[in-house]
Design a protein around this motif. Structure first.
Motif, short mmCIF file in Angstrom:
data_model
loop_
_atom_site.label_atom_id
_atom_site.label_comp_id
_atom_site.label_asym_id
_atom_site.label_seq_id
_atom_site.Cartn_x
_atom_site.Cartn_y
_atom_site.Cartn_z
N PHE A 66 0.81 -1.22 0.00
CA PHE A 66 0.00 0.00 0.00
C PHE A 66 0.84 1.26 0.00
CE2 PHE A 66 -3.02 -3.08 1.84
CZ PHE A 66 -4.01 -2.96 0.88
N LEU A 67 1.98 1.22 0.65
CA LEU A 67 2.84 2.39 0.69
C LEU A 67 3.41 2.69 -0.71
CD1 LEU A 67 3.68 4.38 2.82
CD2 LEU A 67 5.69 3.03 3.27
N GLN A 68 3.71 1.67 -1.48
CA GLN A 68 4.16 1.88 -2.85
C GLN A 68 3.07 2.52 -3.69
OE1 GLN A 68 5.34 -2.21 -3.59
NE2 GLN A 68 7.40 -1.51 -4.06
N ILE A 69 1.83 2.09 -3.51
CA ILE A 69 0.71 2.67 -4.25
C ILE A 69 0.55 4.15 -3.91
CG2 ILE A 69 -1.79 2.59 -4.58
CD1 ILE A 69 -1.58 -0.47 -4.13
N LEU A 70 0.66 4.47 -2.63
CA LEU A 70 0.56 5.87 -2.21
C LEU A 70 1.70 6.72 -2.78
CD1 LEU A 70 -0.46 5.44 1.53
CD2 LEU A 70 -1.91 6.22 -0.35
N PHE A 71 2.91 6.18 -2.74
CA PHE A 71 4.06 6.92 -3.27
C PHE A 71 3.98 7.09 -4.79
CE2 PHE A 71 7.34 6.08 0.34
CZ PHE A 71 6.65 6.95 1.15
N ILE A 72 3.50 6.08 -5.50
CA ILE A 72 3.35 6.20 -6.96
C ILE A 72 2.32 7.27 -7.29
CG2 ILE A 72 2.54 5.01 -9.03
CD1 ILE A 72 3.85 2.46 -7.87
N ALA A 73 1.20 7.30 -6.57
CA ALA A 73 0.19 8.33 -6.80
C ALA A 73 0.77 9.72 -6.52
CB ALA A 73 -1.03 8.07 -5.93
N LEU A 74 1.54 9.84 -5.46
CA LEU A 74 2.18 11.11 -5.13
C LEU A 74 3.19 11.51 -6.21
CD1 LEU A 74 2.52 13.36 -2.98
CD2 LEU A 74 4.34 11.96 -2.02
N ALA A 75 3.93 10.56 -6.74
CA ALA A 75 4.90 10.85 -7.79
C ALA A 75 4.22 11.33 -9.06
CB ALA A 75 5.74 9.60 -8.08
N VAL A 76 3.09 10.75 -9.40
CA VAL A 76 2.35 11.17 -10.60
C VAL A 76 1.82 12.59 -10.43
CG1 VAL A 76 0.28 10.70 -11.96
CG2 VAL A 76 1.82 8.83 -11.36
N VAL A 77 1.42 12.94 -9.23
CA VAL A 77 0.88 14.28 -8.98
C VAL A 77 1.97 15.35 -9.01
CG1 VAL A 77 -0.22 15.72 -7.22
CG2 VAL A 77 -1.13 13.45 -7.71
N ILE A 78 3.14 15.05 -8.42
CA ILE A 78 4.16 16.10 -8.32
C ILE A 78 5.15 16.12 -9.49
CG2 ILE A 78 4.01 16.17 -5.81
CD1 ILE A 78 6.67 14.68 -5.72
N ALA A 79 5.14 15.11 -10.34
CA ALA A 79 6.09 15.06 -11.45
C ALA A 79 5.99 16.26 -12.41
CB ALA A 79 5.95 13.76 -12.22
N PRO A 80 4.80 16.68 -12.80
CA PRO A 80 4.75 17.86 -13.70
C PRO A 80 5.31 19.12 -13.05
CG PRO A 80 2.64 16.74 -13.70
CD PRO A 80 3.47 16.11 -12.64
N LYS A 81 5.10 19.28 -11.75
CA LYS A 81 5.61 20.47 -11.06
C LYS A 81 7.13 20.45 -10.99
CE LYS A 81 1.38 20.85 -8.50
NZ LYS A 81 0.67 20.60 -7.28
N ILE A 82 7.69 19.27 -10.77
CA ILE A 82 9.15 19.16 -10.73
C ILE A 82 9.73 19.38 -12.13
CG2 ILE A 82 11.05 17.54 -10.34
CD1 ILE A 82 9.45 16.40 -8.03
N ALA A 83 9.08 18.82 -13.15
CA ALA A 83 9.56 18.99 -14.53
C ALA A 83 9.55 20.46 -14.94
CB ALA A 83 8.72 18.15 -15.49
N GLU A 84 8.54 21.21 -14.51
CA GLU A 84 8.47 22.64 -14.84
C GLU A 84 9.56 23.45 -14.12
OE1 GLU A 84 4.58 23.99 -13.92
OE2 GLU A 84 3.63 22.82 -15.49
N SER A 85 9.92 23.01 -12.92
CA SER A 85 10.92 23.77 -12.16
C SER A 85 12.34 23.53 -12.65
CB SER A 85 10.82 23.43 -10.67
OG SER A 85 11.21 22.10 -10.45
N ILE A 86 12.57 22.41 -13.39
CA ILE A 86 13.89 22.14 -13.95
C ILE A 86 14.04 22.92 -15.25
CG2 ILE A 86 15.39 20.36 -14.89
CD1 ILE A 86 13.96 18.35 -13.10
N LYS A 87 15.10 23.67 -15.35
CA LYS A 87 15.30 24.48 -16.56
C LYS A 87 16.42 23.95 -17.38
CE LYS A 87 12.96 28.24 -14.83
NZ LYS A 87 12.04 29.05 -15.13
#
Length: 87
Positions: A66-87
């Motif tokens: 279950f912890l992997q499922i929660l972390f994967i969902a969190l990674a999908v949510v924050i990935a676009p924000k991290i990608a935008e912050s990388i220049k």
């Protein structure tokens, strides 16, 4: 390309960290955290094919907690924000 790479790296990180933190939650014997380490396993058992020159064994098992499922969902949510912050 950058966005896909960030998704891939975050999901791999989520799977690995979720696995190891799930094992830690199981070892704590704390009822409130114990469910985070419970895992679902599926796949097929190893099958052995014996030939005269060699033996081939094939099998595939997947395990996710279950912890992997929660972390994967969190990674999908924050990935676009991290990608935008990388220049």
């Amino acid at each position: 390309m950058k966005k896909k790479l960030v998704y891939l790296l975050l999901i791999i990180t989520a799977i690995l960290s979720g696995h190891y933190l799930g094992l830690v939650c199981l070892d704590l014997n704390e009822p409130l955290l114990d469910w985070l380490g419970k895992s679902l396993e599926f796949g097929f058992d190893p099958t052995t094919l014996a030939f005269s020159a060699f033996t081939l064994t094939l099998g595939l098992r997947f395990s996710i907690n279950f912890l992997q499922i929660l972390f994967i969902a969190l990674a999908v949510v924050i990935a676009p924000k991290i990608a935008e912050s990388i220049k």
